[in-house]
Scaffold this motif. Structure first.
Motif, PDB file in Angstrom:
ATOM      1  N   LYS A  23       0.828  -1.206   0.000  1.00 32.68           N
ATOM      2  CA  LYS A  23       0.000   0.000   0.000  1.00 32.68           C
ATOM      3  C   LYS A  23       0.865   1.260   0.000  1.00 32.68           C
ATOM      4  CE  LYS A  23      -3.679   2.275   2.555  1.00 32.68           C
ATOM      5  NZ  LYS A  23      -4.517   2.295   3.748  1.00 32.68           N
ATOM      6  N   GLU A  24       2.026   1.204   0.641  1.00 31.91           N
ATOM      7  CA  GLU A  24       2.895   2.367   0.760  1.00 31.91           C
ATOM      8  C   GLU A  24       4.022   2.405  -0.271  1.00 31.91           C
ATOM      9  OE1 GLU A  24       2.528   0.130   3.329  1.00 31.91           O
ATOM     10  OE2 GLU A  24       1.014   1.189   4.497  1.00 31.91           O
ATOM     11  N   LEU A  25       4.481   1.249  -0.738  1.00 33.26           N
ATOM     12  CA  LEU A  25       5.698   1.169  -1.549  1.00 33.26           C
ATOM     13  C   LEU A  25       5.396   0.868  -3.008  1.00 33.26           C
ATOM     14  CD1 LEU A  25       8.847   1.096  -1.522  1.00 33.26           C
ATOM     15  CD2 LEU A  25       8.639  -1.368  -1.100  1.00 33.26           C
ATOM     16  N   ALA A  26       5.998   1.657  -3.910  1.00 28.18           N
ATOM     17  CA  ALA A  26       5.848   1.435  -5.350  1.00 28.18           C
ATOM     18  C   ALA A  26       7.212   1.576  -6.023  1.00 28.18           C
ATOM     19  CB  ALA A  26       4.871   2.429  -5.951  1.00 28.18           C
ATOM     20  N   VAL A  27       7.412   0.817  -7.101  1.00 29.34           N
ATOM     21  CA  VAL A  27       8.643   0.909  -7.883  1.00 29.34           C
ATOM     22  C   VAL A  27       8.280   1.099  -9.348  1.00 29.34           C
ATOM     23  CG1 VAL A  27      10.037  -0.456  -6.290  1.00 29.34           C
ATOM     24  CG2 VAL A  27       8.812  -1.599  -8.130  1.00 29.34           C
ATOM     25  N   ARG A  28       9.205   1.684 -10.092  1.00 24.17           N
ATOM     26  CA  ARG A  28       8.994   1.968 -11.513  1.00 24.17           C
ATOM     27  C   ARG A  28      10.263   1.610 -12.267  1.00 24.17           C
ATOM     28  NH1 ARG A  28       6.852   7.519 -14.218  1.00 24.17           N
ATOM     29  NH2 ARG A  28       4.942   6.391 -13.814  1.00 24.17           N
ATOM     30  N   ALA A  29      10.103   1.050 -13.468  1.00 21.76           N
ATOM     31  CA  ALA A  29      11.234   0.768 -14.341  1.00 21.76           C
ATOM     32  C   ALA A  29      10.771   0.911 -15.778  1.00 21.76           C
ATOM     33  CB  ALA A  29      11.781  -0.633 -14.098  1.00 21.76           C
ATOM     34  N   GLY A  30      11.639   1.491 -16.612  1.00 18.09           N
ATOM     35  CA  GLY A  30      11.275   1.663 -18.006  1.00 18.09           C
ATOM     36  C   GLY A  30      12.483   1.987 -18.854  1.00 18.09           C
ATOM     37  N   VAL A  31      12.220   2.163 -20.141  1.00 21.58           N
ATOM     38  CA  VAL A  31      13.264   2.527 -21.092  1.00 21.58           C
ATOM     39  C   VAL A  31      13.050   3.984 -21.501  1.00 21.58           C
ATOM     40  CG1 VAL A  31      13.633   0.188 -21.919  1.00 21.58           C
ATOM     41  CG2 VAL A  31      11.920   1.620 -23.029  1.00 21.58           C
ATOM     42  N   ALA A  32      14.135   4.600 -21.976  1.00 20.52           N
ATOM     43  CA  ALA A  32      14.082   6.016 -22.335  1.00 20.52           C
ATOM     44  C   ALA A  32      14.816   6.262 -23.634  1.00 20.52           C
ATOM     45  CB  ALA A  32      14.694   6.864 -21.218  1.00 20.52           C
ATOM     46  N   HIS A  33      14.373   7.270 -24.339  1.00 15.68           N
ATOM     47  CA  HIS A  33      15.017   7.736 -25.565  1.00 15.68           C
ATOM     48  C   HIS A  33      15.026   9.262 -25.490  1.00 15.68           C
ATOM     49  CE1 HIS A  33      16.168   7.858 -29.809  1.00 15.68           C
ATOM     50  NE2 HIS A  33      15.286   8.832 -29.942  1.00 15.68           N
ATOM     51  N   SER A  34      16.177   9.866 -25.702  1.00 14.21           N
ATOM     52  CA  SER A  34      16.240  11.325 -25.590  1.00 14.21           C
ATOM     53  C   SER A  34      17.223  11.913 -26.585  1.00 14.21           C
ATOM     54  CB  SER A  34      16.616  11.746 -24.162  1.00 14.21           C
ATOM     55  OG  SER A  34      17.876  11.238 -23.803  1.00 14.21           O
ATOM     56  N   ARG A  35      17.060  13.222 -26.781  1.00 13.18           N
ATOM     57  CA  ARG A  35      17.970  13.986 -27.639  1.00 13.18           C
ATOM     58  C   ARG A  35      18.353  15.250 -26.890  1.00 13.18           C
ATOM     59  NH1 ARG A  35      19.201  14.441 -33.033  1.00 13.18           N
ATOM     60  NH2 ARG A  35      17.698  12.837 -33.593  1.00 13.18           N
ATOM     61  N   GLU A  36      19.654  15.492 -26.788  1.00 13.99           N
ATOM     62  CA  GLU A  36      20.159  16.675 -26.104  1.00 13.99           C
ATOM     63  C   GLU A  36      21.399  17.181 -26.831  1.00 13.99           C
ATOM     64  OE1 GLU A  36      22.184  17.789 -21.846  1.00 13.99           O
ATOM     65  OE2 GLU A  36      20.526  16.377 -21.848  1.00 13.99           O
ATOM     66  N   ALA A  37      21.383  18.459 -27.188  1.00 14.70           N
ATOM     67  CA  ALA A  37      22.509  19.101 -27.876  1.00 14.70           C
ATOM     68  C   ALA A  37      22.919  18.318 -29.121  1.00 14.70           C
ATOM     69  CB  ALA A  37      23.692  19.289 -26.929  1.00 14.70           C
ATOM     70  N   GLY A  38      21.933  17.799 -29.856  1.00 13.39           N
ATOM     71  CA  GLY A  38      22.207  17.080 -31.092  1.00 13.39           C
ATOM     72  C   GLY A  38      22.652  15.642 -30.905  1.00 13.39           C
ATOM     73  N   VAL A  39      22.741  15.167 -29.671  1.00  8.96           N
ATOM     74  CA  VAL A  39      23.176  13.794 -29.391  1.00  8.96           C
ATOM     75  C   VAL A  39      21.960  12.963 -29.002  1.00  8.96           C
ATOM     76  CG1 VAL A  39      24.659  12.336 -27.965  1.00  8.96           C
ATOM     77  CG2 VAL A  39      25.419  14.640 -28.608  1.00  8.96           C
ATOM     78  N   VAL A  40      21.850  11.756 -29.593  1.00  9.77           N
ATOM     79  CA  VAL A  40      20.737  10.852 -29.303  1.00  9.77           C
ATOM     80  C   VAL A  40      21.186   9.844 -28.251  1.00  9.77           C
ATOM     81  CG1 VAL A  40      19.194   9.098 -30.250  1.00  9.77           C
ATOM     82  CG2 VAL A  40      19.757  11.135 -31.602  1.00  9.77           C
ATOM     83  N   TYR A  41      20.380   9.717 -27.199  1.00  9.03           N
ATOM     84  CA  TYR A  41      20.674   8.797 -26.094  1.00  9.03           C
ATOM     85  C   TYR A  41      19.577   7.746 -25.996  1.00  9.03           C
ATOM     86  CZ  TYR A  41      23.802  12.429 -24.243  1.00  9.03           C
ATOM     87  OH  TYR A  41      24.798  13.355 -24.074  1.00  9.03           O
ATOM     88  N   ASN A  42      19.958   6.558 -25.528  1.00  6.94           N
ATOM     89  CA  ASN A  42      19.011   5.520 -25.138  1.00  6.94           C
ATOM     90  C   ASN A  42      19.387   5.079 -23.734  1.00  6.94           C
ATOM     91  OD1 ASN A  42      17.371   5.077 -27.597  1.00  6.94           O
ATOM     92  ND2 ASN A  42      19.383   4.640 -28.479  1.00  6.94           N
ATOM     93  N   GLY A  43      18.374   4.773 -22.921  1.00  6.70           N
ATOM     94  CA  GLY A  43      18.714   4.422 -21.550  1.00  6.70           C
ATOM     95  C   GLY A  43      17.567   3.848 -20.762  1.00  6.70           C
ATOM     96  N   LEU A  44      17.669   4.014 -19.442  1.00  6.61           N
ATOM     97  CA  LEU A  44      16.724   3.453 -18.495  1.00  6.61           C
ATOM     98  C   LEU A  44      16.217   4.538 -17.564  1.00  6.61           C
ATOM     99  CD1 LEU A  44      18.837   0.337 -17.451  1.00  6.61           C
ATOM    100  CD2 LEU A  44      16.955   0.382 -19.091  1.00  6.61           C
ATOM    101  N   THR A  45      14.999   4.354 -17.052  1.00  6.70           N
ATOM    102  CA  THR A  45      14.461   5.227 -16.023  1.00  6.70           C
ATOM    103  C   THR A  45      13.940   4.345 -14.893  1.00  6.70           C
ATOM    104  OG1 THR A  45      12.914   7.033 -15.546  1.00  6.70           O
ATOM    105  CG2 THR A  45      12.172   5.373 -17.126  1.00  6.70           C
ATOM    106  N   THR A  46      14.249   4.715 -13.651  1.00  2.45           N
ATOM    107  CA  THR A  46      13.812   3.938 -12.494  1.00  2.45           C
ATOM    108  C   THR A  46      13.363   4.886 -11.394  1.00  2.45           C
ATOM    109  OG1 THR A  46      16.021   3.881 -11.519  1.00  2.45           O
ATOM    110  CG2 THR A  46      15.434   2.065 -12.990  1.00  2.45           C
ATOM    111  N   ALA A  47      12.511   4.381 -10.513  1.00  2.10           N
ATOM    112  CA  ALA A  47      12.065   5.176  -9.371  1.00  2.10           C
ATOM    113  C   ALA A  47      11.537   4.247  -8.294  1.00  2.10           C
ATOM    114  CB  ALA A  47      10.981   6.172  -9.778  1.00  2.10           C
ATOM    115  N   VAL A  48      11.594   4.736  -7.063  1.00  2.00           N
ATOM    116  CA  VAL A  48      10.965   4.065  -5.940  1.00  2.00           C
ATOM    117  C   VAL A  48      10.301   5.151  -5.103  1.00  2.00           C
ATOM    118  CG1 VAL A  48      13.082   4.124  -4.531  1.00  2.00           C
ATOM    119  CG2 VAL A  48      11.309   2.448  -4.028  1.00  2.00           C
ATOM    120  N   SER A  49       9.101   4.853  -4.588  1.00  2.00           N
ATOM    121  CA  SER A  49       8.391   5.835  -3.768  1.00  2.00           C
ATOM    122  C   SER A  49       7.751   5.150  -2.578  1.00  2.00           C
ATOM    123  CB  SER A  49       7.331   6.563  -4.591  1.00  2.00           C
ATOM    124  OG  SER A  49       6.341   5.666  -5.031  1.00  2.00           O
TER     125      SER A  49
END
Length: 193
Positions: A164-190
């Motif tokens: 009830k109190e604890l949650a976790v998150r995991a996923g994939v990410a795609h981003s572009r910054e300053a002309g550079v393309v990145y691929n990666g991961l995103t995670t969280a716990v609350s």
């Protein structure tokens, strides 16, 4: 006027006192192949979210590192506001934040400058089972003073309610910054209390 202001403050305080406060930690990792080399970004935040009847407010401590053959270390803070709507079984949340990062040389313990940014994001999420949900989001981060390049980041993944109190998150990410393309991961716990 004073009575109205104090009544509003008391109303918000009452909501804040009864609302479920959430502590959270996030970690994002992105990597890019850049010509003959590579570069990666690490970003972590630890903070707290406070829901009210006008939306959710949050504050966090933020750390960011850009690593190539050298490291660019940044520490700072981020303040945010989130509000959303429910469209059938789908929750749609909009988020706006302001942040500031101070660039530091950790080896020599020297301050090297700062950058401020705003970010705008939208996320859609839905429950797949009583404990598992799916999300997809987009964030645009833009520098205010020119020291932070514009970043477009897309994420998709799963949320899991452990208790009830604890949650976790995991996923994939795609981003572009300053002309550079990145691929990666995103995670969280609350944790809500």
């Amino acid at each position: 006027m004073k009575k109205t202001f104090f009544a509003a403050v008391l109303a918000l305080t009452a909501v804040a006192a009864t609302a479920q406060t959430t502590a959270f930690a996030t970690y994002d990792y992105d990597r890019a192949n850049k010509g003959q080399g590579w570069q990666s970004q690490h970003e972590a935040a630890v903070g707290v979210q406070l829901p009210t009847n006008i939306g959710t407010f949050e504050a966090s401590v933020l750390g960011r590192q850009l690593a190539t053959r050298t490291r660019d270390d940044n520490v700072g803070f981020e303040l945010g506001y989130t509000n959303g709507v429910k469209l059938g079984a789908i929750n749609v949340d909009g988020r706006i934040t302001y942040g500031r990062l101070n660039q530091v040389d950790l080896r020599n313990r020297a301050y090297k400058g700062n950058s401020s940014f705003v970010s705008y994001g939208v996320e859609a999420s839905t429950a797949l089972t009583p404990t598992v949900g799916a999300f997809a989001g987009f964030r645009l981060r833009d520098g205010i003073n020119g020291n932070t390049p514009e970043q477009h980041r897309y994420t998709v993944g799963l949320d899991v309610r452990v208790s009830k109190e604890l949650a976790v998150r995991a996923g994939v990410a795609h981003s572009r910054e300053a002309g550079v393309v990145y691929n990666g991961l995103t995670t969280a716990v609350s944790y809500s209390f």
